[in-house]
Design a protein around this motif. Structure first.
Motif, PDB file in Angstrom:
ATOM      1  N   ILE A  90       0.888  -1.172   0.000  1.00 53.51           N
ATOM      2  CA  ILE A  90       0.000   0.000   0.000  1.00 53.51           C
ATOM      3  C   ILE A  90       0.925   1.220   0.000  1.00 53.51           C
ATOM      4  O   ILE A  90       1.328   1.700   1.061  1.00 53.51           O
ATOM      5  CB  ILE A  90      -0.937   0.013   1.227  1.00 53.51           C
ATOM      6  N   PRO A  91       1.297   1.694  -1.199  1.00 53.94           N
ATOM      7  CA  PRO A  91       2.313   2.751  -1.288  1.00 53.94           C
ATOM      8  C   PRO A  91       1.870   4.095  -0.719  1.00 53.94           C
ATOM      9  O   PRO A  91       0.759   4.547  -0.963  1.00 53.94           O
ATOM     10  CB  PRO A  91       2.601   2.858  -2.781  1.00 53.94           C
ATOM     11  N   GLN A  92       2.760   4.671   0.061  1.00 52.75           N
ATOM     12  CA  GLN A  92       2.607   6.028   0.557  1.00 52.75           C
ATOM     13  C   GLN A  92       3.633   6.895  -0.168  1.00 52.75           C
ATOM     14  O   GLN A  92       4.515   6.377  -0.850  1.00 52.75           O
ATOM     15  CB  GLN A  92       2.864   6.085   2.063  1.00 52.75           C
ATOM     16  N   ILE A  93       3.533   8.198   0.002  1.00 48.48           N
ATOM     17  CA  ILE A  93       4.499   9.097  -0.616  1.00 48.48           C
ATOM     18  C   ILE A  93       5.779   9.032   0.206  1.00 48.48           C
ATOM     19  O   ILE A  93       5.781   9.305   1.400  1.00 48.48           O
ATOM     20  CB  ILE A  93       3.961  10.542  -0.692  1.00 48.48           C
ATOM     21  N   GLU A  94       6.879   8.681  -0.444  1.00 46.22           N
ATOM     22  CA  GLU A  94       8.154   8.518   0.228  1.00 46.22           C
ATOM     23  C   GLU A  94       9.036   9.761   0.084  1.00 46.22           C
ATOM     24  O   GLU A  94       9.698  10.166   1.027  1.00 46.22           O
ATOM     25  CB  GLU A  94       8.861   7.296  -0.353  1.00 46.22           C
ATOM     26  N   ASN A  95       9.039  10.351  -1.111  1.00 49.32           N
ATOM     27  CA  ASN A  95       9.853  11.545  -1.366  1.00 49.32           C
ATOM     28  C   ASN A  95       9.038  12.591  -2.111  1.00 49.32           C
ATOM     29  O   ASN A  95       8.218  12.249  -2.970  1.00 49.32           O
ATOM     30  CB  ASN A  95      11.091  11.199  -2.218  1.00 49.32           C
ATOM     31  N   VAL A  96       9.314  13.839  -1.789  1.00 47.39           N
ATOM     32  CA  VAL A  96       8.687  14.971  -2.464  1.00 47.39           C
ATOM     33  C   VAL A  96       9.803  15.865  -2.986  1.00 47.39           C
ATOM     34  O   VAL A  96      10.677  16.270  -2.209  1.00 47.39           O
ATOM     35  CB  VAL A  96       7.794  15.789  -1.501  1.00 47.39           C
ATOM     36  N   ARG A  97       9.786  16.122  -4.281  1.00 46.08           N
ATOM     37  CA  ARG A  97      10.747  17.061  -4.864  1.00 46.08           C
ATOM     38  C   ARG A  97       9.993  18.333  -5.216  1.00 46.08           C
ATOM     39  O   ARG A  97       8.974  18.300  -5.902  1.00 46.08           O
ATOM     40  CB  ARG A  97      11.390  16.467  -6.108  1.00 46.08           C
ATOM     41  N   PHE A  98      10.493  19.458  -4.728  1.00 44.57           N
ATOM     42  CA  PHE A  98       9.833  20.745  -4.919  1.00 44.57           C
ATOM     43  C   PHE A  98      10.306  21.378  -6.218  1.00 44.57           C
ATOM     44  O   PHE A  98      11.499  21.552  -6.432  1.00 44.57           O
ATOM     45  CB  PHE A  98      10.105  21.660  -3.718  1.00 44.57           C
ATOM     46  N   GLU A  99       9.359  21.713  -7.071  1.00 38.04           N
ATOM     47  CA  GLU A  99       9.665  22.310  -8.373  1.00 38.04           C
ATOM     48  C   GLU A  99       9.285  23.788  -8.416  1.00 38.04           C
ATOM     49  O   GLU A  99       9.760  24.516  -9.264  1.00 38.04           O
ATOM     50  CB  GLU A  99       8.918  21.557  -9.487  1.00 38.04           C
ATOM     51  N   ASP A 100       8.413  24.209  -7.525  1.00 33.26           N
ATOM     52  CA  ASP A 100       7.882  25.575  -7.517  1.00 33.26           C
ATOM     53  C   ASP A 100       8.416  26.336  -6.303  1.00 33.26           C
ATOM     54  O   ASP A 100       8.323  25.842  -5.177  1.00 33.26           O
ATOM     55  CB  ASP A 100       6.351  25.496  -7.460  1.00 33.26           C
ATOM     56  N   PRO A 101       8.950  27.539  -6.508  1.00 39.34           N
ATOM     57  CA  PRO A 101       9.518  28.296  -5.383  1.00 39.34           C
ATOM     58  C   PRO A 101       8.498  28.788  -4.358  1.00 39.34           C
ATOM     59  O   PRO A 101       8.875  29.249  -3.290  1.00 39.34           O
ATOM     60  CB  PRO A 101      10.217  29.473  -6.058  1.00 39.34           C
ATOM     61  N   ARG A 102       7.227  28.664  -4.639  1.00 32.18           N
ATOM     62  CA  ARG A 102       6.222  29.054  -3.644  1.00 32.18           C
ATOM     63  C   ARG A 102       6.199  28.082  -2.471  1.00 32.18           C
ATOM     64  O   ARG A 102       5.774  28.450  -1.374  1.00 32.18           O
ATOM     65  CB  ARG A 102       4.835  29.146  -4.288  1.00 32.18           C
ATOM     66  N   PHE A 103       6.641  26.852  -2.681  1.00 33.90           N
ATOM     67  CA  PHE A 103       6.741  25.898  -1.574  1.00 33.90           C
ATOM     68  C   PHE A 103       7.908  26.323  -0.697  1.00 33.90           C
ATOM     69  O   PHE A 103       9.052  26.344  -1.137  1.00 33.90           O
ATOM     70  CB  PHE A 103       6.936  24.469  -2.085  1.00 33.90           C
ATOM     71  N   THR A 104       7.599  26.671   0.544  1.00 33.97           N
ATOM     72  CA  THR A 104       8.582  27.243   1.456  1.00 33.97           C
ATOM     73  C   THR A 104       8.488  26.556   2.811  1.00 33.97           C
ATOM     74  O   THR A 104       7.391  26.262   3.288  1.00 33.97           O
ATOM     75  CB  THR A 104       8.314  28.759   1.619  1.00 33.97           C
ATOM     76  N   THR A 105       9.646  26.325   3.416  1.00 39.72           N
ATOM     77  CA  THR A 105       9.666  25.721   4.745  1.00 39.72           C
ATOM     78  C   THR A 105       9.174  26.730   5.777  1.00 39.72           C
ATOM     79  O   THR A 105       9.067  27.920   5.488  1.00 39.72           O
ATOM     80  CB  THR A 105      11.086  25.262   5.137  1.00 39.72           C
ATOM     81  N   GLU A 106       8.926  26.240   6.970  1.00 39.02           N
ATOM     82  CA  GLU A 106       8.503  27.116   8.065  1.00 39.02           C
ATOM     83  C   GLU A 106       9.543  28.187   8.360  1.00 39.02           C
ATOM     84  O   GLU A 106       9.235  29.238   8.899  1.00 39.02           O
ATOM     85  CB  GLU A 106       8.258  26.287   9.328  1.00 39.02           C
ATOM     86  N   LYS A 107      10.796  27.909   8.003  1.00 41.31           N
ATOM     87  CA  LYS A 107      11.890  28.853   8.252  1.00 41.31           C
ATOM     88  C   LYS A 107      12.206  29.708   7.037  1.00 41.31           C
ATOM     89  O   LYS A 107      13.225  30.389   7.006  1.00 41.31           O
ATOM     90  CB  LYS A 107      13.129  28.100   8.731  1.00 41.31           C
ATOM     91  N   GLY A 108      11.346  29.659   6.007  1.00 41.73           N
ATOM     92  CA  GLY A 108      11.475  30.566   4.872  1.00 41.73           C
ATOM     93  C   GLY A 108      12.416  30.140   3.759  1.00 41.73           C
ATOM     94  O   GLY A 108      12.783  30.947   2.918  1.00 41.73           O
ATOM     95  N   VAL A 109      12.806  28.876   3.711  1.00 43.32           N
ATOM     96  CA  VAL A 109      13.724  28.397   2.668  1.00 43.32           C
ATOM     97  C   VAL A 109      12.913  27.755   1.543  1.00 43.32           C
ATOM     98  O   VAL A 109      11.974  26.988   1.795  1.00 43.32           O
ATOM     99  CB  VAL A 109      14.746  27.392   3.249  1.00 43.32           C
ATOM    100  N   ASN A 110      13.285  28.066   0.288  1.00 41.21           N
ATOM    101  CA  ASN A 110      12.658  27.449  -0.878  1.00 41.21           C
ATOM    102  C   ASN A 110      13.724  27.157  -1.931  1.00 41.21           C
ATOM    103  O   ASN A 110      14.911  27.373  -1.680  1.00 41.21           O
ATOM    104  CB  ASN A 110      11.536  28.335  -1.435  1.00 41.21           C
ATOM    105  N   ILE A 111      13.321  26.690  -3.109  1.00 40.70           N
ATOM    106  CA  ILE A 111      14.311  26.290  -4.120  1.00 40.70           C
ATOM    107  C   ILE A 111      15.086  27.463  -4.710  1.00 40.70           C
ATOM    108  O   ILE A 111      16.090  27.253  -5.377  1.00 40.70           O
ATOM    109  CB  ILE A 111      13.691  25.438  -5.258  1.00 40.70           C
ATOM    110  N   LYS A 112      14.659  28.666  -4.457  1.00 41.50           N
ATOM    111  CA  LYS A 112      15.388  29.852  -4.926  1.00 41.50           C
ATOM    112  C   LYS A 112      16.356  30.383  -3.866  1.00 41.50           C
ATOM    113  O   LYS A 112      17.043  31.363  -4.079  1.00 41.50           O
ATOM    114  CB  LYS A 112      14.409  30.973  -5.319  1.00 41.50           C
ATOM    115  N   SER A 113      16.414  29.728  -2.722  1.00 38.36           N
ATOM    116  CA  SER A 113      17.294  30.159  -1.630  1.00 38.36           C
ATOM    117  C   SER A 113      18.749  29.822  -1.944  1.00 38.36           C
ATOM    118  O   SER A 113      19.036  29.009  -2.817  1.00 38.36           O
ATOM    119  CB  SER A 113      16.884  29.485  -0.319  1.00 38.36           C
ATOM    120  N   THR A 114      19.638  30.423  -1.184  1.00 35.61           N
ATOM    121  CA  THR A 114      21.069  30.161  -1.322  1.00 35.61           C
ATOM    122  C   THR A 114      21.553  29.346  -0.123  1.00 35.61           C
ATOM    123  O   THR A 114      20.833  29.182   0.865  1.00 35.61           O
ATOM    124  CB  THR A 114      21.862  31.474  -1.381  1.00 35.61           C
TER     125      THR A 114
END
Length: 183
Positions: A90-114
């Motif tokens: 019964i497969p669950q989601i194992e990995n998530v790859r973020f493609e859109d910079p709107r997805f941001t961590t609680e600490k404000g980091v996204n794929i456009k961060s340095t």
């Protein structure tokens, strides 16, 4: 006097109900990514992202296998996420790859961060060196980051056996991939 207390009480209730809720559509936590959570099943992805488009790996489907990757696109065509289901019965989601910079961590980091923004927000737990990339694992989150060796000084770029420390990564190094691993 009672009238004033009642009015103040009702006014306080009104103010509390007017407070805006935080929009979590693009928020990344250890337990959730937007509407997707850690316990979400791969079969439910189309329901969870009903307003978006879910594209499955057609090669795997044509061979009768389960899709290896699920790509989530906005209706306008913007690539949001790439999901990898587990190989369980019964497969669950194992990995998530973020493609859109709107997805941001609680600490404000996204794929456009340095790299500088990553190390200011998180404690670097481990740096793993591969042939073309450097993988950064952080202590406070299940999110991990990949930085291309092209972002490193030339003395580190071409040395395949050399371990790289976090202090050797330039502050301006850009993120190549940002992923979340749920085990």
């Amino acid at each position: 006097m009672k009238k004033y207390l009642i009015i103040i009480f009702l006014f306080t209730l009104y103010l509390q109900s007017c407070q805006q809720e935080v929009d979590t559509t693009f928020l990344i936590t250890n337990e959730k990514v937007g509407m997707l959570d850690k316990s979400s099943l791969a079969r439910d992805v189309e329901l969870i992202f009903a307003k978006d488009s879910v594209v499955k790996d057609t090669t795997a489907l044509n061979l009768g296998n389960k899709a290896k990757k699920l790509k989530i696109y906005e209706k306008g065509g913007r690539h949001l996420l790439t999901l990898t289901p587990s190989a369980d019965s019964i497969p669950q989601i194992e990995n998530v790859r973020f493609e859109d910079p709107r997805f941001t961590t609680e600490k404000g980091v996204n794929i456009k961060s340095t790299f500088k923004e990553i190390k200011e927000a998180y404690t670097i737990k481990k740096v793993i060196t591969s042939t073309n990339n450097v993988l950064l694992l952080v202590k406070e989150s299940d999110v991990y980051f990949t930085i291309s060796k092209e972002e490193l000084p030339s003395s580190l770029r071409y040395a395949s056996s050399k371990n790289i420390d976090a202090v050797q990564i330039p502050d301006k190094a850009k993120i190549k991939y940002m992923m979340l691993g749920w085990n």
